[in-house]
Write an enzyme that holds these catalytic residues in place. Structure first.
Site, PDB file in Angstrom:
ATOM      1  CG  HIS A  34      31.047  48.588  35.255  1.00 40.54           C
ATOM      2  ND1 HIS A  34      30.482  47.569  34.533  1.00 40.54           N
ATOM      3  CD2 HIS A  34      30.078  49.052  36.075  1.00 40.54           C
ATOM      4  CE1 HIS A  34      29.222  47.410  34.915  1.00 40.54           C
ATOM      5  NE2 HIS A  34      28.954  48.303  35.844  1.00 40.54           N
ATOM      6  NE  ARG A 141      27.095  46.351  31.868  1.00 44.73           N
ATOM      7  CZ  ARG A 141      26.772  46.846  30.674  1.00 44.73           C
ATOM      8  NH1 ARG A 141      25.670  47.564  30.545  1.00 44.73           N
ATOM      9  NH2 ARG A 141      27.541  46.635  29.628  1.00 44.73           N
ATOM     10  NE  ARG A 177      26.887  41.092  35.222  1.00 46.33           N
ATOM     11  CZ  ARG A 177      27.741  41.907  34.611  1.00 46.33           C
ATOM     12  NH1 ARG A 177      28.584  41.437  33.708  1.00 46.33           N
ATOM     13  NH2 ARG A 177      27.734  43.203  34.885  1.00 46.33           N
ATOM     14  CD  GLU A 275      32.605  37.316  33.521  1.00 43.56           C
ATOM     15  OE1 GLU A 275      32.724  38.455  33.043  1.00 43.56           O
ATOM     16  OE2 GLU A 275      31.740  37.020  34.362  1.00 43.56           O
ATOM     17  CG  ASN A 298      33.737  44.083  27.858  1.00 46.06           C
ATOM     18  OD1 ASN A 298      33.900  44.092  26.644  1.00 46.06           O
ATOM     19  ND2 ASN A 298      32.647  44.551  28.425  1.00 46.06           N
ATOM     20  CG  ASP A 299      35.805  41.005  33.362  1.00 46.00           C
ATOM     21  OD1 ASP A 299      36.696  41.854  33.478  1.00 46.00           O
ATOM     22  OD2 ASP A 299      34.793  40.980  34.083  1.00 46.00           O
ATOM     23  NE  ARG A 309      37.038  44.768  32.092  1.00 49.95           N
ATOM     24  CZ  ARG A 309      35.798  45.214  32.152  1.00 49.95           C
ATOM     25  NH1 ARG A 309      35.425  46.247  31.447  1.00 49.95           N
ATOM     26  NH2 ARG A 309      34.915  44.617  32.928  1.00 49.95           N
ATOM     27  CB  CYS A 346      26.701  39.868  26.724  1.00 57.25           C
ATOM     28  SG  CYS A 346      27.558  39.127  28.112  1.00 57.25           S
TER      29      CYS A 346
END
Length: 428
Positions: A34, A141, A177, A275, A298-299, A309, A346
């Protein structure tokens, strides 16, 4: 200043003035964690997972940080300095060349237009994003302001923070989010100790267990949108439809309470992040409940490949172009379109020019990325046709190796004249 730490945290980013922070190095974590994503959004070269680095001995030393290749040089000689100064100047020249595209749309040679949005977390992100020609925010975020404090921010404090973001981009949409903590995103004043945090209490799971946190945040978002009405709310880490039903009930309740307090706000659009692999197989059911879907690549990649990750030991197994990931992405967009719902990406894949080409070819309606990469992605999309991208997708989607897919994409884009732009971003 180059910030060197055993473990970088998002809070550290706010402690050093952005005009002084030139690079960051962390012993723990990986390029997909992150804090690394936030650093990329700010355009700060970062090296993560520098295992066994004697970080305490580097204070006051001259360093060169190569964020592209993950290299750190201590006490560099004149030859190395000149080499990296030349690379830096080339980067600056490319950035200046791309500035001419700021007010141009991301439209392919055969007339297909795709909006490019940005991911933000700090107000400095938002201001930089506007300068890069962003057409909206695909992911704000909200946990970042929470990480900067030593307690939960009050409803009025949150309202002020959100208003600033909404005003910066008005009338363009801002997708906020709901609080996404857990995993590698911890709050010091709300500790979550788990043996396996990435499969534990995180995202929507936390806020639905604490509806008072969720309601305060949603009310603050809605109040902040009064008179602007460019707010979209997105739910993270959704794994089943009952979570969406419960969250929607709370959002409608927050809207009624906001109206009762005298605020004149429209009910915002609500969407879900895809995700978790289970969500990939429930696109139809989820799409019938919400206004839009957005893939957190990503997730999703992390969970599909069973690769943490943040773990440098298995970082090489995290492949954004893994055939299984591409097949899942194609399935998501096809099923969302069947339900008539818009779907975006995203995650970091959208900000990789090679990934952006594939996502556009798959049929995604919008791509959201860090502000640093937006001009590069726009330049590539404006230089190809959608037909060319679709032919490339058809070629790589049948390949069985993520490394071969990444190499093929790089080769094809270099042949198309984009070698300077994709440069060292291979597989990023």
């Amino acid at each position: 200043t180059i910030l060197v730490s055993e473990e970088l945290t998002p809070a550290m980013l706010g402690e050093v003035p952005t005009d002084k922070l030139r690079a960051m190095v962390s012993v723990k974590g990986s390029s997909n964690s992150h804090v690394a994503i936030l650093a990329r959004a700010m355009g700060i070269p970062t090296v993560m997972g520098a295992v066994d680095l004697p970080y305490a001995q580097l204070d006051g030393k001259d360093l060169i940080v190569d964020g592209y290749r993950g290299l750190l040089f201590s006490n560099p000689n004149d030859e190395l300095r000149e080499q990296y100064n030349a690379i830096y100047e080339e980067e600056q020249a490319l950035a200046e060349d791309l500035e001419g595209l700021i007010h141009q749309p991301a439209e392919t040679l055969d007339g297909h237009r795709i909006p490019l949005w940005v991911n933000t977390g700090l107000i400095t992100d938002a201001l930089r994003s506007r300068d890069r020609g962003a057409e909206g925010v695909g992911l704000y975020r909200t946990e970042v302001p929470f990480m900067m404090k030593d307690r939960f921010p009050s409803e009025s404090e949150q309202q002020e923070i959100y208003r600033e973001q909404l005003e910066t981009f008005s009338p363009d949409p801002v997708t906020m989010r709901t609080l996404d903590i857990g995993g590698d995103k911890a709050l010091t004043y709300f500790p979550i100790n788990e043996a396996n945090p990435f499969l534990g209490w995180r995202g929507i799971r936390v806020t639905l267990d604490h509806p008072e946190i969720f309601l305060v945040q949603v009310r603050a978002m809605m109040k902040a949108s009064e008179g602007l009405n460019n707010l979209r709310i997105m739910l993270p880490m959704v794994s089943n439809v009952s979570e969406v039903d419960t969250a929607l009930h709370l959002i409608y309740r927050a809207h009624v309470e906001t109206l009762e307090e005298g605020f004149n706000v429209e009910m915002p659009q609500v969407g879900v992040m895809i995700e978790v692999p289970a969500a990939v197989y429930q696109i139809s059911d989820l799409a019938q409940r919400v206004d839009f879907l957005s893939v957190g690549s990503n997730d999703l990649t992390q969970y599909l490949l069973a690769v943490d990750r943040n773990n440098p030991r298995v970082a090489d197994l995290y492949q954004a172009f893994h055939p299984g990931v591409l097949q899942a992405l194609k399935r998501i967009v096809d099923e969302a379109r069947a339900e008539g719902k818009p779907v975006s990406v995203c995650g970091e894949l959208a900000g990789n020019p090679m990934g952006a080409v594939l996502l556009m070819a798959m049929g995604y309606d919008c791509l959201s990325m860090n502000a640093t990469n937006l001009p590069k992605v726009k330049s590539v999309l404006r230089g190809i046709s959608r037909e060319w991208a679709e032919n490339l997708l058809n070629e790589v989607i049948t390949m069985e190796s993520g490394e071969v897919i990444a190499s093929t994409l790089q080769l094809m884009l270099e042949k198309a004249g984009f070698g300077r732009i994709i440069g060292p971003n291979v597989g990023a």
